[in-house]
Design a protein around this motif. Structure first.
Motif, PDB file in Angstrom:
ATOM      1  N   VAL A  18       0.863  -1.191   0.000  1.00 53.51           N
ATOM      2  CA  VAL A  18       0.000   0.000   0.000  1.00 53.51           C
ATOM      3  C   VAL A  18       0.897   1.238   0.000  1.00 53.51           C
ATOM      4  O   VAL A  18       0.950   1.985   0.979  1.00 53.51           O
ATOM      5  CB  VAL A  18      -0.942   0.006   1.228  1.00 53.51           C
ATOM      6  N   PRO A  19       1.630   1.474  -1.075  1.00 52.51           N
ATOM      7  CA  PRO A  19       2.568   2.597  -1.095  1.00 52.51           C
ATOM      8  C   PRO A  19       1.846   3.937  -1.185  1.00 52.51           C
ATOM      9  O   PRO A  19       0.724   4.036  -1.682  1.00 52.51           O
ATOM     10  CB  PRO A  19       3.393   2.332  -2.361  1.00 52.51           C
ATOM     11  N   GLY A  20       2.524   4.973  -0.684  1.00 53.74           N
ATOM     12  CA  GLY A  20       2.025   6.329  -0.862  1.00 53.74           C
ATOM     13  C   GLY A  20       1.121   6.840   0.244  1.00 53.74           C
ATOM     14  O   GLY A  20       0.675   7.995   0.179  1.00 53.74           O
ATOM     15  N   TYR A  21       0.837   6.034   1.248  1.00 49.21           N
ATOM     16  CA  TYR A  21      -0.065   6.466   2.319  1.00 49.21           C
ATOM     17  C   TYR A  21       0.640   6.583   3.677  1.00 49.21           C
ATOM     18  O   TYR A  21      -0.018   6.809   4.691  1.00 49.21           O
ATOM     19  CB  TYR A  21      -1.252   5.503   2.439  1.00 49.21           C
ATOM     20  N   GLY A  22       1.931   6.402   3.692  1.00 49.37           N
ATOM     21  CA  GLY A  22       2.664   6.523   4.944  1.00 49.37           C
ATOM     22  C   GLY A  22       2.362   5.442   5.954  1.00 49.37           C
ATOM     23  O   GLY A  22       2.475   5.670   7.165  1.00 49.37           O
ATOM     24  N   LEU A  23       1.987   4.254   5.480  1.00 48.73           N
ATOM     25  CA  LEU A  23       1.629   3.166   6.385  1.00 48.73           C
ATOM     26  C   LEU A  23       2.825   2.292   6.769  1.00 48.73           C
ATOM     27  O   LEU A  23       2.701   1.435   7.639  1.00 48.73           O
ATOM     28  CB  LEU A  23       0.543   2.282   5.750  1.00 48.73           C
ATOM     29  N   GLY A  24       3.957   2.491   6.109  1.00 47.75           N
ATOM     30  CA  GLY A  24       5.116   1.656   6.383  1.00 47.75           C
ATOM     31  C   GLY A  24       5.578   1.782   7.824  1.00 47.75           C
ATOM     32  O   GLY A  24       5.668   2.889   8.365  1.00 47.75           O
ATOM     33  N   ARG A  25       5.885   0.644   8.454  1.00 53.54           N
ATOM     34  CA  ARG A  25       6.262   0.623   9.869  1.00 53.54           C
ATOM     35  C   ARG A  25       7.770   0.489  10.093  1.00 53.54           C
ATOM     36  O   ARG A  25       8.226   0.495  11.243  1.00 53.54           O
ATOM     37  CB  ARG A  25       5.518  -0.523  10.560  1.00 53.54           C
ATOM     38  N   ASP A  26       8.534   0.385   9.038  1.00 48.91           N
ATOM     39  CA  ASP A  26       9.984   0.256   9.196  1.00 48.91           C
ATOM     40  C   ASP A  26      10.611   1.399   9.993  1.00 48.91           C
ATOM     41  O   ASP A  26      11.519   1.152  10.800  1.00 48.91           O
ATOM     42  CB  ASP A  26      10.665   0.162   7.824  1.00 48.91           C
ATOM     43  N   PRO A  27      10.179   2.665   9.835  1.00 44.94           N
ATOM     44  CA  PRO A  27      10.842   3.752  10.565  1.00 44.94           C
ATOM     45  C   PRO A  27      10.800   3.615  12.083  1.00 44.94           C
ATOM     46  O   PRO A  27      11.639   4.184  12.773  1.00 44.94           O
ATOM     47  CB  PRO A  27      10.076   4.996  10.107  1.00 44.94           C
ATOM     48  N   PHE A  28       9.817   2.898  12.619  1.00 52.23           N
ATOM     49  CA  PHE A  28       9.794   2.715  14.073  1.00 52.23           C
ATOM     50  C   PHE A  28      10.171   1.298  14.470  1.00 52.23           C
ATOM     51  O   PHE A  28       9.881   0.859  15.574  1.00 52.23           O
ATOM     52  CB  PHE A  28       8.441   3.112  14.689  1.00 52.23           C
ATOM     53  N   ARG A  29      10.851   0.611  13.560  1.00 52.09           N
ATOM     54  CA  ARG A  29      11.356  -0.733  13.854  1.00 52.09           C
ATOM     55  C   ARG A  29      12.871  -0.835  13.666  1.00 52.09           C
ATOM     56  O   ARG A  29      13.423  -1.928  13.760  1.00 52.09           O
ATOM     57  CB  ARG A  29      10.668  -1.758  12.943  1.00 52.09           C
ATOM     58  N   VAL A  30      13.533   0.272  13.374  1.00 48.63           N
ATOM     59  CA  VAL A  30      14.983   0.207  13.161  1.00 48.63           C
ATOM     60  C   VAL A  30      15.670  -0.217  14.454  1.00 48.63           C
ATOM     61  O   VAL A  30      15.160   0.019  15.554  1.00 48.63           O
ATOM     62  CB  VAL A  30      15.539   1.554  12.666  1.00 48.63           C
ATOM     63  N   PRO A  31      16.831  -0.851  14.359  1.00 48.07           N
ATOM     64  CA  PRO A  31      17.511  -1.364  15.557  1.00 48.07           C
ATOM     65  C   PRO A  31      17.824  -0.291  16.587  1.00 48.07           C
ATOM     66  O   PRO A  31      18.069   0.877  16.265  1.00 48.07           O
ATOM     67  CB  PRO A  31      18.795  -1.974  14.989  1.00 48.07           C
ATOM     68  N   LEU A  32      17.841  -0.707  17.857  1.00 46.52           N
ATOM     69  CA  LEU A  32      18.168   0.183  18.964  1.00 46.52           C
ATOM     70  C   LEU A  32      19.618   0.665  18.852  1.00 46.52           C
ATOM     71  O   LEU A  32      20.484  -0.040  18.327  1.00 46.52           O
ATOM     72  CB  LEU A  32      17.973  -0.534  20.307  1.00 46.52           C
ATOM     73  N   ARG A  33      19.838   1.857  19.401  1.00 44.58           N
ATOM     74  CA  ARG A  33      21.171   2.450  19.411  1.00 44.58           C
ATOM     75  C   ARG A  33      21.779   2.237  20.790  1.00 44.58           C
ATOM     76  O   ARG A  33      21.469   2.944  21.746  1.00 44.58           O
ATOM     77  CB  ARG A  33      21.092   3.946  19.106  1.00 44.58           C
ATOM     78  N   TRP A  34      22.656   1.263  20.901  1.00 45.03           N
ATOM     79  CA  TRP A  34      23.308   0.990  22.180  1.00 45.03           C
ATOM     80  C   TRP A  34      24.543   1.843  22.386  1.00 45.03           C
ATOM     81  O   TRP A  34      24.838   2.258  23.510  1.00 45.03           O
ATOM     82  CB  TRP A  34      23.671  -0.493  22.257  1.00 45.03           C
ATOM     83  N   THR A  35      25.288   2.078  21.315  1.00 47.18           N
ATOM     84  CA  THR A  35      26.533   2.849  21.405  1.00 47.18           C
ATOM     85  C   THR A  35      26.630   3.791  20.215  1.00 47.18           C
ATOM     86  O   THR A  35      25.776   3.798  19.326  1.00 47.18           O
ATOM     87  CB  THR A  35      27.768   1.924  21.387  1.00 47.18           C
ATOM     88  N   LEU A  36      27.708   4.559  20.174  1.00 51.44           N
ATOM     89  CA  LEU A  36      27.961   5.442  19.036  1.00 51.44           C
ATOM     90  C   LEU A  36      28.731   4.744  17.927  1.00 51.44           C
ATOM     91  O   LEU A  36      28.950   5.322  16.867  1.00 51.44           O
ATOM     92  CB  LEU A  36      28.754   6.670  19.504  1.00 51.44           C
ATOM     93  N   GLY A  37      29.146   3.511  18.150  1.00 55.12           N
ATOM     94  CA  GLY A  37      29.972   2.811  17.184  1.00 55.12           C
ATOM     95  C   GLY A  37      29.205   2.376  15.948  1.00 55.12           C
ATOM     96  O   GLY A  37      28.030   2.697  15.765  1.00 55.12           O
ATOM     97  N   PRO A  38      29.877   1.601  15.078  1.00 57.59           N
ATOM     98  CA  PRO A  38      29.235   1.114  13.848  1.00 57.59           C
ATOM     99  C   PRO A  38      27.962   0.333  14.174  1.00 57.59           C
ATOM    100  O   PRO A  38      27.936  -0.516  15.071  1.00 57.59           O
ATOM    101  CB  PRO A  38      30.306   0.206  13.235  1.00 57.59           C
ATOM    102  N   ASN A  39      26.894   0.654  13.428  1.00 57.56           N
ATOM    103  CA  ASN A  39      25.586   0.009  13.603  1.00 57.56           C
ATOM    104  C   ASN A  39      25.039   0.151  15.025  1.00 57.56           C
ATOM    105  O   ASN A  39      24.198  -0.629  15.465  1.00 57.56           O
ATOM    106  CB  ASN A  39      25.657  -1.474  13.220  1.00 57.56           C
TER     107      ASN A  39
END
Length: 546
Positions: free
Chosen positions: A398-419
């Motif tokens: 369902v593109p174009g409606y802003g329904l994608g949930r990936d932006p609030f599923r990205v991995p947690l940030r534990w440190t400042l290092g790579p990934n």
């Protein structure tokens, strides 16, 4: 304490001592979206070993229960909600031995484990479905919802998938179509078949006997569909801005009355094991809520309440939403509050960084069980994910409606290092750089950080019995301020929250002392009949006995 008075509403949240409450009423529940929490083996997907490595973090946060999204074997077309084996652990997440070690480690720290239970559908690769689609005479044919196509090869009716297009997929082998509320690769089980229900009850017993403390029941309101397969009526609010899956009102596929019977059966399974809990993804509108709790017999302990996620961030709107939910509770039911989830935009992006601190104070001081989404405690924002790197079927279907949930599923940030310290490999979703101060490591060192605010709020909630089991009265929800009182016997607090961008002065029902603020600098300050709040500031004031 001076008598609490005001112009607002009063609601009991229970009149027993905090010590007399079951654990799921006392504790903060912490939802972990398993693929994004911590990877332990470098394959880029969060796993059980990763969670096990963060046990100290969970204990220091102060949460009392972890809710895990699915860890079963799965093709991962829908983040693990497409399952091929309900009693196994997917190789990308670990194995049953690792699961047992995680469960034991959590229990040693006094933390319970709630497992996502997905009874509505399976993967199309599940052995049950492979057998069901093999022949119309298959012993498991009726384990799924099959129907003849309409004339001209059209779908059996107008039902639409949540991910768009028809909810029916034609199967050439048997000349019928099967129903799927979600992806075609997620065929719906036929819960009207008692053999299906018995099989899913055995799945519950498998995990309960292993020591799991309860389940969050996915899609709990959509287990049954209209037995006559009648068309859905048109949605009168449908227009050019409405996503295509909402073209019709889901009166034939959502919240069928027989679903309540199925939830009561699940409750009986859970109740055979002491001290367990059932959460459910259901419709919590006032007319539906009593049934999901159990108007005639027990069903869910905690129907998941997303009103804080969806309500406009205005004092009157928030205050009325809270009161409406409390007023709709049946007798002896217990409220719960959700501030974020893997299906909803991050609170820090919905409201902003400073208002998110006030929202945290609201979540942890309202009557009922708070449910916290992992990452919100460090103020994780939504993170844009290029469509070419996205994984969520909503964005693809369902593109174009802003329904994608990936932006609030990205991995947690534990440190400042790579990934961000999430993985040594290539993460399953991108982990772009975030502003300084956004990682767990940085926030642990900063007493003013969002992480330490959450820790202080959780600790205070555990220490103050009125926040666990006290009564509630709204004192004000105007002029930019939401204020309410919580009290138990002669112990009480007033929570004053400035939801505006201006300074406000809040009248108080008596004298008190600030015991916690969204900043650190005001704790211990006396409050004599009023308190002045800076923009987007909140305080908790312990009332002094007269």
């Amino acid at each position: 304490m001076e008598e609490v008075s005001g112009s607002g509403d009063e609601s009991p949240s229970g009149n027993v001592s905090a010590a007399g409450q079951p654990w799921w009423r006392r504790e903060v529940i912490y939802q972990i979206f398993t693929p994004t929490f911590q990877d332990s083996d470098g394959d880029g997907i969060g796993d059980l070993g990763g969670i096990l490595s963060r046990i100290d973090y969970l204990a220091q946060l102060g949460i009392g229960a972890v809710w895990l999204t699915p860890v079963y074997p799965s093709p991962l077309l829908d983040a693990g909600y497409d399952i091929t084996d309900f009693t196994g652990v997917g190789s990308c997440f670990g194995d049953l031995n690792t699961f047992d070690r995680l469960l034991a480690a959590l229990h040693e720290r006094g933390i319970r484990l709630i497992l996502d239970f997905v009874p509505n559908h399976t993967s199309a690769q599940h052995p049950w479905f492979i057998e069901s689609r093999s022949s119309r005479e298959s012993a498991k044919r009726d384990w799924y919802v099959w129907a003849d196509p309409a004339p001209g090869g059209l779908p059996p009716n107008n039902w639409l998938s949540r991910f768009g297009a028809s909810a029916w997929t034609y199967d050439k082998t048997t000349g019928q179509s099967y129903y799927h509320a979600f992806l075609p690769e997620q065929p719906d089980l036929n819960w009207r078949n008692p053999d299906v229900r018995a099989a899913m009850h055995e799945v519950m017993r498998f995990w309960l006997e292993r020591g799991v403390d309860g389940f969050r029941i996915d899609a709990a309101a959509v287990l049954a569909e209209d037995a006559l397969l009648r068309d859905e009526p048109p949605n009168p609010d449908f227009d050019g801005d409405t996503p295509p899956p909402e073209r019709f009102r889901r009166t034939r596929t959502d919240a069928q009355s027989v679903t309540l019977d199925y939830l009561a059966e699940m409750r009986r399974v859970a109740d055979a094991f002491p001290d367990r809990v059932l959460l459910g993804e259901v419709d919590t509108t006032p007319d539906k809520l009593p049934g999901f709790y159990g108007d005639t017999e027990p069903r869910l302990h905690l129907p998941l309440n997303y009103r804080l996620v969806d309500v406009p961030w205005k004092p009157h709107a928030v205050g009325c939403a809270v009161q409406a939910f409390l007023d709709a509770l049946p007798e002896n039911a217990w409220p719960d509050w959700v501030l974020g989830s893997h299906d909803k935009p991050r609170v820090a992006s919905r409201l902003g960084a400073d208002p998110a601190r006030v929202a945290a104070m609201l979540l942890l001081t309202l009557p009922g069980t708070p449910i916290l989404y992992a990452g919100d405690e460090i103020g994780m924002p939504n993170v844009p994910v290029p469509p070419s790197l996205g994984r969520d079927p909503f964005e693809r279907c369902v593109p174009g409606y802003g329904l994608g949930r990936d932006p609030f599923r990205v991995p947690l940030r534990w440190t400042l290092g790579p990934n961000g310290g999430f993985t040594t490999g290539e993460p399953w979703l991108p982990t772009p750089s975030l502003p300084v101060g956004s990682s767990v490591t940085e926030q642990e060192r900063d007493p003013r950080s969002m992480l330490n605010l959450y820790r202080r709020l959780i600790e205070l909630r555990r220490r103050r019995p009125e926040l666990l089991a006290g009564r509630y009265r709204r004192l004000s929800s105007e002029g930019g301020v939401l204020a309410f009182a919580r009290w138990l016997e002669r112990s009480g607090v007033v929570v004053a929250l400035n939801l505006s961008a201006s300074d406000v002065t809040v009248p108080l029902p008596g004298r008190g002392r600030i015991v916690l603020g969204t900043g650190c600098e005001r704790e211990g300050e006396c409050a004599e009949r009023q308190v002045t709040l800076a923009p987007h500031e909140g305080v908790i004031i312990a009332q002094q006995n007269s």
